[in-house]
Design a protein around this motif. Structure first.
Motif, mmCIF file in Angstrom:
data_model
loop_
_atom_site.group_PDB
_atom_site.id
_atom_site.type_symbol
_atom_site.label_atom_id
_atom_site.label_comp_id
_atom_site.label_asym_id
_atom_site.label_seq_id
_atom_site.Cartn_x
_atom_site.Cartn_y
_atom_site.Cartn_z
ATOM 1 N N GLU A 223 18.496 25.536 74.796
ATOM 2 C CA GLU A 223 17.219 25.219 75.443
ATOM 3 C C GLU A 223 16.238 24.817 74.348
ATOM 4 O O GLU A 223 15.790 25.646 73.555
ATOM 5 C CB GLU A 223 16.712 26.440 76.219
ATOM 6 C CG GLU A 223 17.764 27.082 77.147
ATOM 7 C CD GLU A 223 18.251 26.191 78.284
ATOM 8 O OE1 GLU A 223 17.477 25.308 78.728
ATOM 9 O OE2 GLU A 223 19.403 26.365 78.725
ATOM 10 N N ALA A 224 15.911 23.539 74.313
ATOM 11 C CA ALA A 224 15.144 23.007 73.191
ATOM 12 C C ALA A 224 13.676 23.447 73.204
ATOM 13 O O ALA A 224 13.048 23.581 74.256
ATOM 14 C CB ALA A 224 15.215 21.483 73.213
ATOM 15 N N LEU A 225 13.175 23.680 71.981
ATOM 16 C CA LEU A 225 11.743 23.953 71.769
ATOM 17 C C LEU A 225 11.056 22.695 71.239
ATOM 18 O O LEU A 225 9.921 22.396 71.587
ATOM 19 C CB LEU A 225 11.595 25.030 70.690
ATOM 20 C CG LEU A 225 11.498 26.468 71.128
ATOM 21 C CD1 LEU A 225 11.705 27.374 69.919
ATOM 22 C CD2 LEU A 225 10.147 26.736 71.768
ATOM 23 N N ASP A 226 11.754 22.020 70.356
ATOM 24 C CA ASP A 226 11.279 20.761 69.772
ATOM 25 C C ASP A 226 12.539 20.011 69.328
ATOM 26 O O ASP A 226 13.651 20.471 69.610
ATOM 27 C CB ASP A 226 10.223 21.041 68.672
ATOM 28 C CG ASP A 226 10.778 21.642 67.383
ATOM 29 O OD1 ASP A 226 12.005 21.662 67.183
ATOM 30 O OD2 ASP A 226 9.966 22.094 66.537
ATOM 31 N N GLU B 245 8.932 21.426 75.996
ATOM 32 C CA GLU B 245 9.713 20.971 74.859
ATOM 33 C C GLU B 245 8.853 19.939 74.140
ATOM 34 O O GLU B 245 8.542 18.884 74.692
ATOM 35 C CB GLU B 245 11.026 20.332 75.342
ATOM 36 C CG GLU B 245 11.834 19.754 74.197
ATOM 37 C CD GLU B 245 13.106 19.029 74.660
ATOM 38 O OE1 GLU B 245 13.533 19.172 75.814
ATOM 39 O OE2 GLU B 245 13.661 18.309 73.811
ATOM 40 N N SER B 246 8.451 20.268 72.918
ATOM 41 C CA SER B 246 7.617 19.348 72.146
ATOM 42 C C SER B 246 8.452 18.153 71.716
ATOM 43 O O SER B 246 9.588 18.319 71.269
ATOM 44 C CB SER B 246 7.063 20.087 70.928
ATOM 45 O OG SER B 246 6.444 19.160 70.073
ATOM 46 N N GLN C 52 7.692 16.313 69.251
ATOM 47 C CA GLN C 52 7.612 16.269 67.789
ATOM 48 C C GLN C 52 7.867 17.669 67.240
ATOM 49 O O GLN C 52 7.624 18.662 67.923
ATOM 50 C CB GLN C 52 6.209 15.834 67.359
ATOM 51 C CG GLN C 52 5.908 14.396 67.753
ATOM 52 C CD GLN C 52 4.596 13.909 67.166
ATOM 53 O OE1 GLN C 52 3.698 14.701 66.889
ATOM 54 N NE2 GLN C 52 4.495 12.613 66.979
ATOM 55 N N LYS C 53 8.311 17.744 66.006
ATOM 56 C CA LYS C 53 8.528 19.035 65.354
ATOM 57 C C LYS C 53 7.215 19.830 65.348
ATOM 58 O O LYS C 53 6.161 19.297 64.986
ATOM 59 C CB LYS C 53 9.001 18.814 63.917
ATOM 60 C CG LYS C 53 9.299 20.114 63.191
ATOM 61 C CD LYS C 53 9.625 19.874 61.728
ATOM 62 C CE LYS C 53 9.754 21.203 60.996
ATOM 63 N NZ LYS C 53 9.870 21.028 59.547
ATOM 64 N N ILE C 54 7.300 21.098 65.751
ATOM 65 C CA ILE C 54 6.122 21.964 65.729
ATOM 66 C C ILE C 54 5.865 22.367 64.271
ATOM 67 O O ILE C 54 6.750 22.914 63.612
ATOM 68 C CB ILE C 54 6.339 23.224 66.616
ATOM 69 C CG1 ILE C 54 6.673 22.805 68.066
ATOM 70 C CG2 ILE C 54 5.121 24.136 66.571
ATOM 71 C CD1 ILE C 54 7.253 23.924 68.927
ATOM 72 N N LYS C 55 4.668 22.069 63.746
ATOM 73 C CA LYS C 55 4.354 22.305 62.336
ATOM 74 C C LYS C 55 3.536 23.584 62.160
ATOM 75 O O LYS C 55 2.765 23.969 63.039
ATOM 76 C CB LYS C 55 3.535 21.122 61.783
ATOM 77 C CG LYS C 55 4.268 19.785 61.800
ATOM 78 C CD LYS C 55 5.398 19.702 60.787
ATOM 79 C CE LYS C 55 4.859 19.605 59.360
ATOM 80 N NZ LYS C 55 5.998 19.626 58.387
ATOM 81 N N LYS C 56 3.688 24.208 60.980
ATOM 82 C CA LYS C 56 2.788 25.312 60.621
ATOM 83 C C LYS C 56 1.382 24.732 60.490
ATOM 84 O O LYS C 56 1.220 23.619 59.991
ATOM 85 C CB LYS C 56 3.220 25.928 59.290
ATOM 86 C CG LYS C 56 4.492 26.731 59.407
ATOM 87 C CD LYS C 56 4.840 27.405 58.091
ATOM 88 C CE LYS C 56 5.420 26.403 57.115
ATOM 89 N NZ LYS C 56 5.995 27.028 55.910
ATOM 90 N N ASP C 57 0.367 25.499 60.947
ATOM 91 C CA ASP C 57 -0.993 24.941 60.843
ATOM 92 C C ASP C 57 -1.732 25.456 59.605
ATOM 93 O O ASP C 57 -2.906 25.145 59.410
ATOM 94 C CB ASP C 57 -1.795 25.184 62.131
ATOM 95 C CG ASP C 57 -2.069 26.665 62.386
ATOM 96 O OD1 ASP C 57 -1.736 27.501 61.516
ATOM 97 O OD2 ASP C 57 -2.607 26.989 63.460
ATOM 98 N N GLY C 58 -1.022 26.272 58.775
ATOM 99 C CA GLY C 58 -1.630 26.724 57.527
ATOM 100 C C GLY C 58 -2.457 27.991 57.660
ATOM 101 O O GLY C 58 -2.873 28.565 56.650
ATOM 102 N N SER C 59 -2.651 28.455 58.883
ATOM 103 C CA SER C 59 -3.510 29.633 59.079
ATOM 104 C C SER C 59 -2.714 30.935 59.002
ATOM 105 O O SER C 59 -3.294 32.017 59.013
ATOM 106 C CB SER C 59 -4.192 29.560 60.441
ATOM 107 O OG SER C 59 -3.235 29.816 61.455
#
Ligand code: CTP
Ligand code: CA
Length: 226
Positions: A24-27, A109-110, A112-119
């Motif tokens: 089951e895809a997330l991204d 399902e995104s 695009q790859k879900i990125k870290k936001d740095g926070s």
């Protein structure tokens, strides 16, 4: 060699089997899955073919070889598996749900790859329930009329007999197979508990292919005569 001596108890019958996990895809690069190897479903496909059946296997992502003479349809998600299964069962006499279908999938399902936001904060994943493939097929007209014999499996970590009996009744199927003992994903042997309207039967521990041949024999003797 062994196959040569097997009685062709399923000749003229069509068997559809689900096997393996779902994904089951997330991204585009991540997803939710489980440890199902697909070995049991593929062993059943082989045993059913040896017994003379026309066999289709609807497989999630697995790395097991396709048994000779078996038609294989590859799928990823539970929803794909349901669609592929529904395309196969209208001509089938037997449906065996051996897949470990993910009970839930991420709501979105995104693309695009879900990125870290740095926070340093982590995303929250919301889930929604997947369709129940076995229950859907068992509610269909072909199963209700007795033309399609449905078999389920039960993956339980505790209280197997109680849960397996309840599961057979809830899904409204003639035969349910429980795996006795610890959850042994990927192992080469298995021990089955058969649950039908008459009660429960413990079969001896054996290799997955031996278990599969025995299950095929148990299904064959429960089929309506043609
Ligand atoms: N099954 C299915 N589709 C689903 C979930 C389960 O076809 N979405 C099938 C399995 O292939 C198996 C049977 O239903 O043959 C029982 O699966 P199991 O996971 O043991 O039961 P669930 O009904 O999902 O309940 P739970 O996981 O909460 O025990
Ligand atoms: Ca489940």
């Amino acid at each position: 060699i062994v196959a040569f001596f097997q009685p062709k108890v399923l000749s003229g019958r069509k068997v559809v089997i689900t096997a393996g996990p779902t994904f089951e895809a997330l991204d585009p690069i991540r997803g939710i899955t489980n440890h199902s190897s697909g070995k049991m479903g593929f062993a059943i496909a082989r045993a059913a073919r040896e017994a003379g059946a026309d066999v289709a296997i609807v497989a999630g992502p697995v790395s097991v070889p396709t048994p000779r003479g078996v038609r294989r349809v590859d799928v990823k998600s539970a929803r794909d598996m349901l669609a592929a299964t529904q395309a196969e069962v209208p001509q089938a006499d037997i449906f065996i749900a051996a897949a470990a279908v993910a009970d839930w999938r991420p709501v979105t399902e995104s693309d695009q790859k879900i990125k870290k936001d740095g926070s340093g904060s982590a995303p929250t994943v919301a889930f929604t329930e997947n369709p129940d493939i076995l229950a859907t097929v068992a509610k269909g007209e072909r199963a209700r009329s007795g033309a399609l014999f449905c078999v389920g499996f039960a993956a339980e970590s505790h209280d197997l007999v109680k849960h397996a009996k309840a599961k057979r009744e809830r899904k409204d199927i003639p035969l349910l197979v429980g795996n006795i003992g610890p959850l042994t994903f990927g192992q080469d042997d298995n021990q089955m508990l058969l649950v039908d309207a008459q009660g429960t039967t413990e079969l001896p521990r054996a290799s997955k292919i031996a278990c599969a041949r025995r299950l095929v024999a148990e299904i064959a003797r429960r089929l309506p005569r043609t």
